[in-house]
Write an enzyme that holds these catalytic residues in place. Sequence first.
Site, PDB file in Angstrom:
ATOM      1  N   ASP A   1      12.162 -13.817 -34.288  1.00 49.13           N
ATOM      2  CA  ASP A   1      13.534 -13.941 -33.601  1.00 49.13           C
ATOM      3  C   ASP A   1      13.122 -15.419 -32.642  1.00 49.13           C
ATOM      4  O   ASP A   1      14.307 -15.817 -32.007  1.00 49.13           O
ATOM      5  CB  ASP A   1      14.198 -12.821 -32.702  1.00 49.13           C
ATOM      6  CG  ASP A   1      13.154 -12.070 -32.044  1.00 49.13           C
ATOM      7  OD1 ASP A   1      11.895 -12.484 -32.095  1.00 49.13           O
ATOM      8  OD2 ASP A   1      13.545 -10.941 -31.481  1.00 49.13           O
ATOM      9  N   TYR A  55       2.248 -13.873 -22.540  1.00 47.97           N
ATOM     10  CA  TYR A  55       3.610 -13.266 -22.841  1.00 47.97           C
ATOM     11  C   TYR A  55       3.932 -12.416 -21.723  1.00 47.97           C
ATOM     12  O   TYR A  55       3.636 -11.465 -21.300  1.00 47.97           O
ATOM     13  CB  TYR A  55       3.351 -12.202 -24.109  1.00 47.97           C
ATOM     14  CG  TYR A  55       4.536 -11.526 -24.229  1.00 47.97           C
ATOM     15  CD1 TYR A  55       5.714 -11.825 -24.612  1.00 47.97           C
ATOM     16  CD2 TYR A  55       4.478 -10.160 -24.530  1.00 47.97           C
ATOM     17  CE1 TYR A  55       6.878 -11.120 -24.885  1.00 47.97           C
ATOM     18  CE2 TYR A  55       5.510  -9.306 -24.697  1.00 47.97           C
ATOM     19  CZ  TYR A  55       6.787  -9.994 -25.064  1.00 47.97           C
ATOM     20  OH  TYR A  55       7.825  -8.937 -25.183  1.00 47.97           O
ATOM     21  N   GLU A  74       3.154 -11.482 -28.777  1.00 45.82           N
ATOM     22  CA  GLU A  74       3.670 -10.399 -29.536  1.00 45.82           C
ATOM     23  C   GLU A  74       2.965 -10.080 -30.791  1.00 45.82           C
ATOM     24  O   GLU A  74       3.662  -9.926 -31.752  1.00 45.82           O
ATOM     25  CB  GLU A  74       5.230 -10.391 -29.605  1.00 45.82           C
ATOM     26  CG  GLU A  74       5.752  -9.903 -28.337  1.00 45.82           C
ATOM     27  CD  GLU A  74       7.288  -9.510 -28.537  1.00 45.82           C
ATOM     28  OE1 GLU A  74       7.409  -8.230 -28.371  1.00 45.82           O
ATOM     29  OE2 GLU A  74       8.070 -10.395 -28.485  1.00 45.82           O
ATOM     30  N   ASN A  89       9.788 -15.483 -20.907  1.00 44.89           N
ATOM     31  CA  ASN A  89      10.849 -14.584 -20.730  1.00 44.89           C
ATOM     32  C   ASN A  89      11.763 -15.117 -19.470  1.00 44.89           C
ATOM     33  O   ASN A  89      12.290 -14.197 -18.622  1.00 44.89           O
ATOM     34  CB  ASN A  89      10.503 -13.042 -20.547  1.00 44.89           C
ATOM     35  CG  ASN A  89      10.705 -12.432 -21.792  1.00 44.89           C
ATOM     36  OD1 ASN A  89      11.740 -12.592 -22.540  1.00 44.89           O
ATOM     37  ND2 ASN A  89       9.435 -11.614 -22.370  1.00 44.89           N
ATOM     38  N   ASP A 107       5.623 -17.313 -24.326  1.00 40.85           N
ATOM     39  CA  ASP A 107       6.959 -16.602 -24.010  1.00 40.85           C
ATOM     40  C   ASP A 107       7.189 -16.226 -22.391  1.00 40.85           C
ATOM     41  O   ASP A 107       6.402 -15.223 -22.234  1.00 40.85           O
ATOM     42  CB  ASP A 107       7.183 -15.585 -25.112  1.00 40.85           C
ATOM     43  CG  ASP A 107       8.757 -14.572 -24.630  1.00 40.85           C
ATOM     44  OD1 ASP A 107       9.318 -15.286 -23.866  1.00 40.85           O
ATOM     45  OD2 ASP A 107       8.802 -14.045 -25.674  1.00 40.85           O
TER      46      ASP A 107
END
Length: 258
Positions: free
Chosen positions: A247, A106, A34, A149, A147
């Site tokens: 985050d 990602y 990101e 997810n 990441d």
Amino acid sequence: MKIATFNINGIKARLPRLLEWLEETRPAVACLQEIKTQDEGFPADEFEKIGYQAIWHGQKSFNGVAILADGTKPVEVQRGLGGEPEDDHSRYIEADVFGVRVACIYLPNGNPQPGPKFDYKLRWMERLRARMREIAAEEVPAIVTGDFNVIPHDCDVWSVPAMASDALMQPESRDAYFRLMGDGWADALATLNPAGGVWTYWDYQAGAWQRDHGFRIDHALLSPELADRLKAAGVDKDHRAREKASDHAPVWFEFEKG
């Protein structure tokens, strides 16, 4: 050798925190997700000032991945995944660095589900699996990190009911993740923390950080050739507490020299 992954959630907004983390922890390789910038906006010169060289795959305002290496330039192998020529998301970059094949990913979030975004997530995971099989066939030390997810297990989330309807925890998402491991890849953080309870992400909303309402979605999958060299793994949780932090917290993995 330390390899780390960090969803920075906007490289321009978090650049001071990112440089701070790099200088304090000094990973040999840092995979970023990101970055949220076009290729020409990537601040490569800022990393060079502290000794890191980079390759990156950017996209305006969304997505974007990069690989940084301490004292050397990663040798790019591939950017993007095959299988959907019309897919213009910048979510995958792969390089050889320090004798290791490093893939930075990602993975699509998939919310709301069900729907086209969730379908895209599952297709992307199948495309990732195809590429990981190609890497495995080369029998090289390899790490696929970033990441994902995906919350793989119930012990990887602060509250199962709170995330039950989220795309990150659907059976289809988990099954796709487990299929990657079924091909011979090892989940580094889970290997060293089998009881779970290790978070890598805390939402900005609802006091999630202050209440430690987090979950694990930043992973590293290791080929057998690299899994045998895994020494330690952890989360730089204190960096999540700093001003204007991402985050996500950085996640790192240490390996014996090959």
